[in-house]
Design an enzyme around this catalytic site. Sequence first.
Site, PDB file in Angstrom:
ATOM      1  CD1 TRP A   7    -173.006 -56.855 -93.241  1.00  0.00           C
ATOM      2  CD2 TRP A   7    -175.131 -56.199 -93.455  1.00  0.00           C
ATOM      3  NE1 TRP A   7    -173.255 -56.675 -94.586  1.00  0.00           N
ATOM      4  CE2 TRP A   7    -174.553 -56.277 -94.743  1.00  0.00           C
ATOM      5  CE3 TRP A   7    -176.460 -55.811 -93.341  1.00  0.00           C
ATOM      6  CZ2 TRP A   7    -175.273 -55.979 -95.900  1.00  0.00           C
ATOM      7  CZ3 TRP A   7    -177.180 -55.510 -94.481  1.00  0.00           C
ATOM      8  CH2 TRP A   7    -176.592 -55.595 -95.747  1.00  0.00           C
ATOM      9  CG  HIS A   8    -178.955 -54.408 -90.956  1.00  0.00           C
ATOM     10  ND1 HIS A   8    -178.789 -55.739 -90.623  1.00  0.00           N
ATOM     11  CD2 HIS A   8    -179.794 -54.393 -92.030  1.00  0.00           C
ATOM     12  CE1 HIS A   8    -179.505 -56.487 -91.448  1.00  0.00           C
ATOM     13  NE2 HIS A   8    -180.115 -55.706 -92.313  1.00  0.00           N
ATOM     14  N   GLY A   9    -175.588 -51.410 -89.427  1.00  0.00           N
ATOM     15  CA  GLY A   9    -175.164 -50.043 -89.143  1.00  0.00           C
ATOM     16  C   GLY A   9    -174.469 -49.885 -87.813  1.00  0.00           C
TER      17      GLY A   9
END
Length: 468
Positions: free
Chosen positions: A323-325
């Site tokens: 989700w963060h990247g």
Amino acid sequence: MLFSSTIFVFLFLPMVLIFYYGIFRNSRKLKNIFLLLASLFFYAWGEPTFVLVMIMSIICNYYFGLKVDKYKNDKRKAKSVIVIMLIFNLTIMFIFKYLMFTLTNIKYIKGLNFNIPNIALPIGISFFTFQAISYVIDVYRGNGKVQKNPLNVGLYISFFPQLIAGPIVRYETIAEQIENRHENFEDFSKGTCRFIIGLGKKMLLANTLALVADYAFSVKSSELSVVMAWLGALAYTFQIFFDFSGYSDMAIGLGLMFGFKFLENFNYPYISKSISEFWRRWHISLGTWFRDYVYFPLGGSRVNSKKRLVFNLFVVWSLTGLWHGANWTFIVWGLMYFVLITLEKLTKFDQKLGWFGHVYTMLFVILGWVLFRADNISYGIGYIKSMFAMSGNMFMDISAKLYFLENRYFYLGATLCSLPLKNIIGKKTNLNSKVADGLYTVMTLLLFVISVSYIVKGSYNPFIYFNF
């Protein structure tokens, strides 16, 4: 448009407040329409093309919500709508956020030769997509009534305070507030103070220590001295906390100004004594989102076998990292927490560590932030090796000495502000409530003046979570 910019503080926000409490003060419907238009303008200021993506998300999820509500007595059809909704939302997020990463890895693994399209990332797409999913699922679960008016769905998904860097506001928490909130002077005052505190965190601590972190992570890892490597790692540890929690404070404060009450997103995570506790205190809105919409539906911890528990944790933490990247550093970062939290749940060893639990937790949190900040895994590992003098690097160099001397008071301030000082001071002193309120007011005004001076002089002003 940044919250910590002159155009927002001195133009956009005052104009929105004047119209909201002046021209549209007697109509809830007009207030909501105005906030929706202001929010779309806010997003379009920096993303004029991608505002169309958001509008498409609003329209389609409004439709999915109506369909789920229509079929609420037919679970098979309702679940089919949920599946289609998830495919739609996650496909949009995949195309903009993960397609380039996927194609790059396929090209490398298969040894193929093809051009990879350069796809720009819409700011905050992970935040507003998760909110859109929350709306439809909460309607399906009966945790919030369906919105017959698409403009209300648009306001929920696009509301500018939490639009581009959270917190992730689940629909069930504000479903009633969209049409039935009550603005008052007390909440407005609290919101203003909360906004100023967040602005101070951002401008004074996060932005200042960002300069140290950026320098440290720009140097070849093997050329870093031990002290400089630790200074850079600690600087980023503080930067990401005060950057993100500062933004959350500003978002919560802005919400209060307009009568919305968002849930807290941080609860002093750096005082945690276990990794599990850290994630109960850090980015609370993301953790609870994955808990309620992924972990619990998979069975959570109430499963019949340890293998199933490990699988459930693996899914959640793989997704948390991703989700963060779109980078292997984020995936490895998420898997690191999967391993640590799985060990804690299976062995309960963290409950026996006592005071050392804090040392153990912060060590892995700091090392995790190094991986999170690194451009690639190789650099992250090299950086960590330099932190422990495993690269044949010197202990200290002139850069480390200069950066420490220039920023020592900011490190001290960041450390103190990571602690629940309000509770500590409250227990240690017996100040009269009027005196305490007076001191709080004076300190808040002083903080605002100092923060604004940083904004006006145009100091370094990134926002980390805009990228997510």
